[in-house]
Design a protein around this motif. Structure first.
Motif, PDB file in Angstrom:
ATOM      1  N   THR A   1      -3.401  -7.796  -8.565  1.00 36.60           N
ATOM      2  CA  THR A   1      -4.281  -6.839  -7.887  1.00 36.60           C
ATOM      3  C   THR A   1      -5.718  -6.923  -8.421  1.00 36.60           C
ATOM      4  N   ALA A   2      -5.851  -7.015  -9.747  1.00 36.91           N
ATOM      5  CA  ALA A   2      -7.187  -6.963 -10.337  1.00 36.91           C
ATOM      6  C   ALA A   2      -8.059  -8.152  -9.941  1.00 36.91           C
ATOM      7  N   ALA A   3      -7.439  -9.269  -9.560  1.00 35.83           N
ATOM      8  CA  ALA A   3      -8.226 -10.469  -9.251  1.00 35.83           C
ATOM      9  C   ALA A   3      -8.812 -10.448  -7.839  1.00 35.83           C
ATOM     10  N   PHE A   4      -8.311  -9.587  -6.979  1.00 36.31           N
ATOM     11  CA  PHE A   4      -8.746  -9.634  -5.578  1.00 36.31           C
ATOM     12  C   PHE A   4      -9.210  -8.276  -5.050  1.00 36.31           C
ATOM     13  N   PRO A   5     -10.330  -7.754  -5.596  1.00 40.06           N
ATOM     14  CA  PRO A   5     -10.793  -6.439  -5.139  1.00 40.06           C
ATOM     15  C   PRO A   5     -11.150  -6.428  -3.650  1.00 40.06           C
ATOM     16  N   ASP A   6     -11.569  -7.597  -3.131  1.00 37.96           N
ATOM     17  CA  ASP A   6     -11.920  -7.664  -1.705  1.00 37.96           C
ATOM     18  C   ASP A   6     -10.691  -7.435  -0.822  1.00 37.96           C
TER      19      ASP A   6
ATOM     20  N   VAL B   1      -8.009  -5.773  -1.781  1.00 36.82           N
ATOM     21  CA  VAL B   1      -7.610  -4.372  -1.978  1.00 36.82           C
ATOM     22  C   VAL B   1      -8.404  -3.465  -1.027  1.00 36.82           C
ATOM     23  N   ARG B   2      -9.718  -3.669  -0.988  1.00 37.86           N
ATOM     24  CA  ARG B   2     -10.561  -2.848  -0.091  1.00 37.86           C
ATOM     25  C   ARG B   2     -10.134  -3.030   1.356  1.00 37.86           C
ATOM     26  N   ALA B   3      -9.887  -4.295   1.714  1.00 40.13           N
ATOM     27  CA  ALA B   3      -9.547  -4.581   3.110  1.00 40.13           C
ATOM     28  C   ALA B   3      -8.229  -3.914   3.502  1.00 40.13           C
ATOM     29  N   VAL B   4      -7.268  -3.881   2.589  1.00 39.99           N
ATOM     30  CA  VAL B   4      -5.984  -3.246   2.917  1.00 39.99           C
ATOM     31  C   VAL B   4      -6.224  -1.761   3.216  1.00 39.99           C
ATOM     32  N   ARG B   5      -7.058  -1.130   2.396  1.00 42.19           N
ATOM     33  CA  ARG B   5      -7.331   0.310   2.625  1.00 42.19           C
ATOM     34  C   ARG B   5      -8.051   0.522   3.955  1.00 42.19           C
ATOM     35  N   GLN B   6      -8.915  -0.434   4.268  1.00 43.13           N
ATOM     36  CA  GLN B   6      -9.769  -0.257   5.438  1.00 43.13           C
ATOM     37  C   GLN B   6      -9.093  -0.676   6.748  1.00 43.13           C
ATOM     38  N   GLN B   7      -8.322  -1.744   6.690  1.00 46.81           N
ATOM     39  CA  GLN B   7      -7.870  -2.337   7.951  1.00 46.81           C
ATOM     40  C   GLN B   7      -6.423  -2.049   8.330  1.00 46.81           C
ATOM     41  N   VAL B   8      -5.659  -1.492   7.391  1.00 45.06           N
ATOM     42  CA  VAL B   8      -4.249  -1.284   7.703  1.00 45.06           C
ATOM     43  C   VAL B   8      -4.029   0.176   8.095  1.00 45.06           C
ATOM     44  N   ALA B   9      -3.625   0.372   9.338  1.00 44.21           N
ATOM     45  CA  ALA B   9      -3.489   1.729   9.859  1.00 44.21           C
ATOM     46  C   ALA B   9      -2.093   2.265   9.583  1.00 44.21           C
ATOM     47  N   ALA B  10      -1.771   2.431   8.318  1.00 41.66           N
ATOM     48  CA  ALA B  10      -0.474   3.000   7.945  1.00 41.66           C
ATOM     49  C   ALA B  10      -0.587   3.478   6.511  1.00 41.66           C
ATOM     50  N   ARG B  11       0.233   4.458   6.182  1.00 41.29           N
ATOM     51  CA  ARG B  11       0.165   5.034   4.839  1.00 41.29           C
ATOM     52  C   ARG B  11       0.890   4.135   3.832  1.00 41.29           C
TER      53      ARG B  11
ATOM     54  N   ARG C   1       0.842  -1.188   0.000  1.00 35.66           N
ATOM     55  CA  ARG C   1       0.000   0.000   0.000  1.00 35.66           C
ATOM     56  C   ARG C   1       0.878   1.239   0.000  1.00 35.66           C
ATOM     57  N   ASP C   2       0.491   2.206  -0.834  1.00 34.66           N
ATOM     58  CA  ASP C   2       1.108   3.523  -0.775  1.00 34.66           C
ATOM     59  C   ASP C   2      -0.051   4.498  -0.894  1.00 34.66           C
ATOM     60  N   GLY C   3      -0.481   5.048   0.236  1.00 32.91           N
ATOM     61  CA  GLY C   3      -1.661   5.909   0.245  1.00 32.91           C
ATOM     62  C   GLY C   3      -2.879   5.104  -0.183  1.00 32.91           C
ATOM     63  N   GLU C   4      -3.576   5.599  -1.205  1.00 34.76           N
ATOM     64  CA  GLU C   4      -4.783   4.885  -1.638  1.00 34.76           C
ATOM     65  C   GLU C   4      -4.463   3.769  -2.619  1.00 34.76           C
ATOM     66  N   GLN C   5      -3.215   3.751  -3.119  1.00 37.95           N
ATOM     67  CA  GLN C   5      -2.887   2.724  -4.108  1.00 37.95           C
ATOM     68  C   GLN C   5      -2.472   1.408  -3.439  1.00 37.95           C
ATOM     69  N   VAL C   6      -3.029   0.323  -3.957  1.00 35.09           N
ATOM     70  CA  VAL C   6      -2.738  -1.001  -3.387  1.00 35.09           C
ATOM     71  C   VAL C   6      -2.302  -1.929  -4.523  1.00 35.09           C
ATOM     72  N   TRP C   7      -1.334  -2.789  -4.234  1.00 29.67           N
ATOM     73  CA  TRP C   7      -0.909  -3.809  -5.210  1.00 29.67           C
ATOM     74  C   TRP C   7      -0.880  -5.156  -4.487  1.00 29.67           C
ATOM     75  N   LEU C   8      -1.143  -6.214  -5.236  1.00 32.59           N
ATOM     76  CA  LEU C   8      -1.032  -7.563  -4.671  1.00 32.59           C
ATOM     77  C   LEU C   8      -0.136  -8.383  -5.579  1.00 32.59           C
ATOM     78  N   PHE C   9       0.819  -9.083  -4.975  1.00 32.78           N
ATOM     79  CA  PHE C   9       1.757  -9.880  -5.769  1.00 32.78           C
ATOM     80  C   PHE C   9       1.777 -11.323  -5.287  1.00 32.78           C
ATOM     81  N   THR C  10       1.914 -12.243  -6.238  1.00 29.33           N
ATOM     82  CA  THR C  10       2.010 -13.655  -5.884  1.00 29.33           C
ATOM     83  C   THR C  10       3.454 -13.999  -5.565  1.00 29.33           C
ATOM     84  N   ARG C  11       3.614 -15.250  -5.197  1.00 27.78           N
ATOM     85  CA  ARG C  11       4.950 -15.745  -4.937  1.00 27.78           C
ATOM     86  C   ARG C  11       5.814 -15.756  -6.197  1.00 27.78           C
TER      87      ARG C  11
END
Ligand code: ATP
Length: 578
Positions: A269-274, A276-286, A253-263
């Motif tokens: 990122t596009a496959a897991f919108p849920d 992405v939302r959770a990272v914005r909502q639940q992670v208390a850091a920029r 996460r960098d501000g509002e932007q979120v990325w997801l990477f596999t091993r």
């Protein structure tokens, strides 16, 4: 550097079988093209960027053939006829465009290919074909051949990361810089960035490469030990966590932007919108980089689903439908970066503490931090393992509380203990498919009877065979595997493969399949673990258990692991630990 010079180097590399000679040739190439060092590592692997951001051209065989037809004023039927003769559209391109083309630089070709990849929307295919035809028109001879192969994703020079790294160290005239190169690479997963830094600022620049949101850190991996007692003996005090059987996922996460990477360092990122939302909502850091595992569950019973079900969520289409059908949890087990600070050097205990501090529990939130215990008592660990297995988990992962995060390395800082070892039944191995035999008898209609599986030797960047696998998959799965393998078919043994067995069909080492086997034995037939005059090692009674196409071939079980597991097995059989 001119693209024709790169094509010449490709050809020389292709004709080289010795790794040493190949490394030397690559080092010359990197030195001569130092101003393009930021892109040469991608092109050498037939890519247009680092693994997490390498766009696909979006041209299949048919469309490349159409571009070739347009570029050479040749009817498409004739192209197809030539293709049937040569078996390689690259060779057809060279045949039709034998003369030297116009001089064009490597950078220009790279940028034009990326532009073609970026064309989207209605009419995109026609536009892509047109632009690729323009590129081909200016090319001739080997450059035409390699352009076509890159477009089709079939460059296949057999140049692995380890070889590029060796060549880079040689190219900057400092072979002792290899560890610094590897260190930087594990932090950014981008060989182009690493190569450019190595040429411009040497070691100091390599050391400045830190983790950053938006580019994956190479995941730390676990060793294995057979029993809780052995683990405590070797590690002393440990943090133990449940081992979830899902997909490894790094969330950035960098501000509002979120990325997801596999091993495998792919951007999903596009496959897991849920998530992405959770990272914005639940992670208390920029800014953060979380390491963890996603597991899908059955919403009616709440039970976790097996890995294969979670893996279905990786697709890019019908994302919303998949999200509703396979809801998931993200179990975060590590924190690698926090608000500008690189946490990799911090002890595990401290990283875990900070992770717990920044993940907020909210109602309906899908991110959870993993359960943990800390102990130095083998019996307490045993109880924890038994409890986790009772809950249906795959096992446990234990971690040294005072160890840093070892990006990209399999080390005893993390040790896994799985159900299979506890029951001493069998073990699982991730094997790379390097060839297959066409089925006979009952299997003839499937077109595949067995595959040749190999383990990886990172030191020499090579794949060495360890078994043939002919059971464990359903007919549909065999067919799916064969279809994938057909597309990765090679006319000769691929460069990085070492084998005494000659399968009906060789394939580019690309696909990983998990295999369960009862035992490891010494065998003269297989090359894994083979040293001067000594036989290799082979898996006995192998059975394919699932596809692990989320793995890179370099993530497969290593040769060293096989040797160690053989040792572990013989010491247990002799009444040793376990
Ligand atoms: P396996 O097939 O056994 O999962 P692997 O090769 O994927 O092995 P290893 O590093 O050997 O990976 O084993 C650790 C793996 O377990 C991680 O890659 C991760 O996907 C998964 N995992 C599940 N829970 C945890 C956890 N709590 N801590 C670390 N890894 C975990």
């Amino acid at each position: 550097m001119l693209f024709s010079a790169l094509a010449e180097a490709f050809q020389a590399i292709e004709e080289t079988t010795s790794r040493q000679a190949m490394t030397a040739r690559l080092a010359d190439l990197l030195r001569a093209g130092r101003e393009d060092a930021g892109i040469l590592p991608y092109l050498l692997q037939g890519q247009l960027g680092p693994p997490y951001a390498a766009p696909n051209l979006g041209l299949d065989e048919r469309r490349v053939a159409l571009a070739l037809a347009a570029a050479t004023d040749t009817p498409e039927e004739q192209i197809q006829r030539l293709y049937a003769d040569y078996g390689d559209l690259g060779a057809v391109a060279e045949h039709l465009l034998p003369m030297h083309g116009q001089p064009v630089t490597v950078r220009e070709v790279y940028e034009r290919l990326r532009e073609i990849a970026a064309v989207t929307g209605s009419g995109a295919y026609a536009e892509k074909i047109g632009r690729f035809a323009d590129l081909l028109r200016g090319a001739g001879g080997p450059p035409a051949r390699y352009l076509v192969r890159i477009a089709l994703g079939r460059l296949r020079l057999g140049v692995g990361d380890a070889t590029v790294i060796d060549a880079l160290a040689a190219a900057i005239g400092d072979v002792t810089a290899r560890p610094a190169i590897v260190h930087a690479y594990t932090r950014c997963s981008d060989l182009g960035l690493v190569a450019a830094a190595a040429f411009t600022g040497g070691r100091a620049a390599l050391e400045r490469i830190q983790p950053a949101p938006g580019r994956p850190v190479m995941p730390a991996l676990a060793e294995r030990l057979p029993t809780p007692a052995e683990i405590i003996r070797r590690l002393g005090r440990v943090i133990a966590e449940p081992k979830y059987d899902g997909l490894r996922l790094q969330a950035h996460r960098d501000g509002e932007q979120v990325w997801l990477f596999t091993r495998r360092l792919e951007d999903v990122t596009a496959a897991f919108p849920d998530v992405v939302r959770a990272v914005r909502q639940q992670v208390a850091a920029r800014q953060v980089i979380l390491d963890g595992e996603i597991v899908s569950y059955d919403p009616s019973s709440g039970r976790f689903l097996p890995f294969q079900e979670t893996a279905r969520r990786r697709r890019r289409h019908r994302v919303e439908e998949m999200e509703a059908r396979y809801p998931l949890r993200y179990f975060a087990f590590d924190l690698l970066f926090l608000d500008g600070e690189d946490l990799l050097p911090l002890p595990q205990r401290e990283r875990s503490r900070r992770l717990h501090e920044i993940v907020r529990a909210v109602s309906g939130g899908i991110i959870e931090t993993t359960l943990q215990i800390e102990t130095d008592d083998a019996r307490a660990l045993e109880t924890f393992v038994a409890e986790m297995l009772r809950r249906g988990l795959e096992g446990v992962v234990v971690k040294r509380p005072d160890a840093a995060y070892h990006a990209g390395a399999r080390q005893f800082n993390w040790v896994k203990l799985k159900r299979e070892y506890v029951h001493a039944l069998a073990d699982t191995f991730d094997l790379v498919v390097v060839g297959y035999d066409r089925g006979r008898g009952k299997r003839a209609h499937l077109g595949i009877g067995s595959f040749l599986g190999a383990v990886y030797d990172p030191e020499h960047d090579r794949f060495r065979t360890v078994t043939r696998v002919g059971s464990g998959l359903t007919d549909e799965e065999w067919i799916e595997l064969r279809e994938r393998l057909e597309a990765a078919r090679c006319t000769e043994k691929p460069n990085r493969v070492e084998s005494r067995i000659i399968p009906d069909v060789w394939v580019e080492p690309r696909y990983v399949v998990e295999v369960v086997a009862g035992q490891i034995s010494r065998s003269p037939l297989h090359t894994a673990g083979q040293t001067n005059g000594q036989p290799g090692y082979a898996l006995r009674f192998p059975r394919a258990s699932r596809f692990r196409f989320d793995r890179r071939p370099e993530d497969a079980t290593t040769e060293r692991e096989i040797v160690e597991m053989y040792r572990m097995q013989t010491s247990t059989a002799a009444g040793g630990p376990g």
